[in-house]
Design an enzyme around this catalytic site. Structure first.
Site, PDB file in Angstrom:
ATOM      1  N   THR A  83     -29.862  -7.787 -27.342  1.00 36.45           N
ATOM      2  CA  THR A  83     -31.032  -7.144 -27.932  1.00 36.45           C
ATOM      3  C   THR A  83     -30.799  -5.646 -27.915  1.00 36.45           C
ATOM      4  O   THR A  83     -30.155  -5.129 -26.994  1.00 36.45           O
ATOM      5  CB  THR A  83     -32.319  -7.481 -27.154  1.00 36.45           C
ATOM      6  N   ASN A  84     -31.308  -4.948 -28.923  1.00 35.54           N
ATOM      7  CA  ASN A  84     -31.176  -3.483 -28.960  1.00 35.54           C
ATOM      8  C   ASN A  84     -32.124  -2.805 -27.973  1.00 35.54           C
ATOM      9  O   ASN A  84     -31.726  -1.922 -27.211  1.00 35.54           O
ATOM     10  CB  ASN A  84     -31.456  -2.961 -30.372  1.00 35.54           C
ATOM     11  N   CYS A 197     -32.422  -3.907 -34.614  1.00 35.90           N
ATOM     12  CA  CYS A 197     -33.108  -4.946 -33.858  1.00 35.90           C
ATOM     13  C   CYS A 197     -32.381  -6.232 -34.203  1.00 35.90           C
ATOM     14  O   CYS A 197     -32.118  -6.498 -35.387  1.00 35.90           O
ATOM     15  CB  CYS A 197     -34.582  -5.032 -34.225  1.00 35.90           C
TER      16      CYS A 197
END
Length: 232
Positions: A83-84, A197
């Site tokens: 995940t960012n 994202c």
């Protein structure tokens, strides 16, 4: 082949893509019936989402640290946060283990720099677009000029991520909203757009856009494979 340790579940929709991309790339590289040596520790995203929106980042950080340590104990040779947004605590996670962490912004920026990009648009959660942990790294470490959507557009992007994409909901109207925002950023001089994202790739692809698209999910997953196959 080294063992890839994945911190997943944020959301599981994008974690699924990580697993798929990693194994596809292993097959491309090695052929035959090869697949990736990997471990995944998948968190409960509801807990993470609640802590994010309550601003309880210390508690969220501890969950990430615990996850990384479990992966290291299980035999992982590298940590990949799938995940960012949760790279907000990448430094703390990296310092909690003795194995390397592959940063998603680095995997993305290395490709953009190689391609000669200078001015880039960043889409992601409000946390990623508005806070400095991601933009700052792109600017300071790679010398990129980073622009983000305006406030109203950031709300649209953030809400679609959490209310639709993280739940596996793909809405054509939402896709049009994203493409309109990307077009606005292009008119402001953005040479390319970062899908910052890991869920956005479920909605928007290069085929939809007139400017180059950098898919952080794919680039991060592929960098993990490159690490796993690298000869010391």
């Amino acid at each position: 082949m080294k063992t890839i340790g994945l911190i997943g579940g944020m959301s599981w929709e994008s974690s699924l893509l990580y697993y798929q991309i990693i194994n596809q790339r292993i097959k491309e590289k090695l052929g035959g019936h090869h697949s990736a040596k990997s471990l995944m520790y998948s968190v409960d995203f509801q807990e993470i989402k609640t802590l994010q929106h309550q601003g309880k980042w210390d508690e969220a950080t501890q969950i990430m640290i615990d996850s990384a340590q479990k992966l290291e104990t299980g035999g992982a040779d590298v940590i990949v946060i799938c995940t960012n947004t949760m790279h907000k605590m990448a430094k703390e996670v990296e310092e909690s283990v003795t194995i390397p962490l592959l940063h998603i912004a680095d995997a993305t920026a290395n490709e953009m720099v190689k391609d000669g990009m200078k001015k880039v648009a960043l889409l992601g959660t409000a946390f990623t677009m508005e806070q400095d942990f991601y933009k700052g790294r792109l600017i300071e470490k790679f010398g990129l000029d980073v622009i983000v959507p305006n406030e109203a557009e950031r709300v649209i992007i953030h809400d679609i991520i959490y209310q639709e994409l993280c739940l596996g909901i793909i809405n054509e109207e939402s896709k049009h909203s994203y493409l309109k925002i990307i077009n606005n950023l292009s008119q402001q001089g953005a040479e390319t757009v970062i899908l910052g994202c890991t869920e956005i790739t479920l909605l928007v692809s290069q085929d939809d856009c007139s400017i180059p698209v950098y898919d952080t999910t794919r680039l991060h997953a592929e960098s993990a494979v490159d690490f796993a196959l690298k000869v010391d």
